[in-house]
Design a protein around this motif. Structure first.
Motif, mmCIF file in Angstrom:
data_model
loop_
_atom_site.group_PDB
_atom_site.id
_atom_site.type_symbol
_atom_site.label_atom_id
_atom_site.label_comp_id
_atom_site.label_asym_id
_atom_site.label_seq_id
_atom_site.Cartn_x
_atom_site.Cartn_y
_atom_site.Cartn_z
ATOM 1 N N ARG A 104 86.517 54.006 37.756
ATOM 2 C CA ARG A 104 85.486 52.994 37.547
ATOM 3 C C ARG A 104 85.971 51.965 36.534
ATOM 4 N NH1 ARG A 104 80.254 55.456 35.291
ATOM 5 N NH2 ARG A 104 79.915 55.976 37.485
ATOM 6 N N THR A 151 84.676 48.806 34.191
ATOM 7 C CA THR A 151 83.554 48.073 33.616
ATOM 8 C C THR A 151 84.114 46.893 32.837
ATOM 9 O OG1 THR A 151 82.220 50.085 33.408
ATOM 10 C CG2 THR A 151 81.550 48.171 32.106
ATOM 11 N N TYR A 183 88.333 45.588 29.160
ATOM 12 C CA TYR A 183 88.005 46.340 30.364
ATOM 13 C C TYR A 183 88.012 47.829 30.050
ATOM 14 C CZ TYR A 183 89.899 41.848 31.638
ATOM 15 O OH TYR A 183 90.167 40.501 31.659
ATOM 16 N N ARG A 224 88.280 57.921 29.131
ATOM 17 C CA ARG A 224 87.904 56.523 28.946
ATOM 18 C C ARG A 224 89.072 55.746 28.334
ATOM 19 N NH1 ARG A 224 83.168 59.476 27.171
ATOM 20 N NH2 ARG A 224 81.397 59.088 28.577
ATOM 21 N N ARG A 282 77.518 50.554 25.596
ATOM 22 C CA ARG A 282 77.751 51.570 26.616
ATOM 23 C C ARG A 282 78.115 52.926 26.053
ATOM 24 N NH1 ARG A 282 77.944 50.279 31.756
ATOM 25 N NH2 ARG A 282 77.567 48.085 32.286
ATOM 26 N N ASP A 301 79.559 43.375 31.983
ATOM 27 C CA ASP A 301 78.738 44.419 32.585
ATOM 28 C C ASP A 301 78.956 44.582 34.080
ATOM 29 O OD1 ASP A 301 77.555 45.018 30.073
ATOM 30 O OD2 ASP A 301 76.126 43.381 30.353
ATOM 31 N N VAL A 308 80.464 46.269 37.093
ATOM 32 C CA VAL A 308 81.053 47.589 37.305
ATOM 33 C C VAL A 308 81.616 47.644 38.721
ATOM 34 C CG1 VAL A 308 80.609 50.082 37.428
ATOM 35 C CG2 VAL A 308 79.458 48.686 35.685
ATOM 36 N N GLU A 350 83.539 50.266 41.350
ATOM 37 C CA GLU A 350 83.971 51.620 41.695
ATOM 38 C C GLU A 350 85.127 51.527 42.688
ATOM 39 O OE1 GLU A 350 82.783 54.375 40.413
ATOM 40 O OE2 GLU A 350 80.829 53.820 39.557
#
Length: 246
Positions: A2, A4, A22, A30, A46, A241, A243, A245
């Motif tokens: 993912r 973001t 990013y 993460r 977040r 913001d 996102v 996938e």
């Protein structure tokens, strides 16, 4: 995997847009890529600063790494310091930002892993293949691979055949596009247009193109139109913001 977007503004942040930043997540790991100006406040909406597992920096310009300083401060100076943060960057790229505080103040806050563009890095669940792309300072184009997908990020770059080679068959190409169709002559070897990013995306056979590092005030519709002249797949602009996938 993912992605973001924390910010995608080139050169300096605006009232609504942070610079390059990013967050890439996979298997609970993460990875923060390019903590540029004003990205830390976006990150804090977040997750806690202690939840970042590693940082990867493409090059040493402050719109790509300046917020590493407050990130390290926030981890180190709180009542319960976070563990040392693994930080990956080209050799000497972070000398200036790490010198903002008195010597040794943040020494225990990070473990610095310097690399040469062209190296392969293993960062948590990610394999990061890097390549030297043309910019005013050494810049690493990055190909992040997991079993679930491939994300390619150019950092800041000028025209280079290595861009489509790096991005071959990627699920997402996150490409700098400082200008829509023409870079001023003095900067032409070191920055990219949205038009050329679209051509590179087509040559590489990527599934999706995301434009970033737009010059402040750039009209998004204009860069999207320029990129779509060369690429028929999905094209977007990196805005806070967003996102994706993979």
């Amino acid at each position: 995997m993912r992605l973001t977007v924390l910010g995608g503004c080139g050169a300096w942040p605006t009232a609504r847009q942070a610079c390059s930043g990013y967050l890439v997540e996979h298997a609970g790991f993460r990875l923060l890529i390019d903590p540029g100006y004003a990205t830390l406040p976006r990150l804090l909406t977040r997750l806690d600063v202690g939840a970042v597992d590693a940082v990867l920096v493409s090059h040493g310009h402050p719109d790509h790494c300046a917020d590493l300083n407050p990130l390290l401060r926030a981890r180190e100076l709180r009542d319960d310091p976070a563990p040392p943060l693994a930080v990956y960057a080209p050799h000497r790229a972070l000398d200036v930002v790490l010198a903002l505080d008195r010597p040794g103040m943040l020494a225990s806050a990070l473990r610095l892993h310097e690399f040469s563009p062209g190296d392969r890095l293993d960062i948590g669940p990610f394999t990061a293949d890097t390549v030297l792309l043309p910019h005013f300072v050494p810049n690493a184009g990055i190909r992040l691979t997991t079993p679930d997908g491939v994300l390619v990020y150019t950092g800041d770059t000028g025209p280079s055949p290595d861009v489509p080679r790096l991005a071959r068959d990627a699920d997402l190409l996150l490409s700098e596009a400082t200008y829509a169709r023409r870079v001023p002559d003095a900067d032409a070897p070191f920055l990219l247009t949205a038009e050329l990013a679209g051509q590179y995306a087509r040559q590489a056979g990527v599934s999706r193109l995301l434009l970033t590092h737009l010059w402040p005030g750039t009209d998004r519709a204009t860069v999207l139109e320029a990129a779509r002249e060369g690429f028929s797949g999905p094209v977007g602009v990196a805005v806070p913001d967003l996102v994706v996938e993979l």
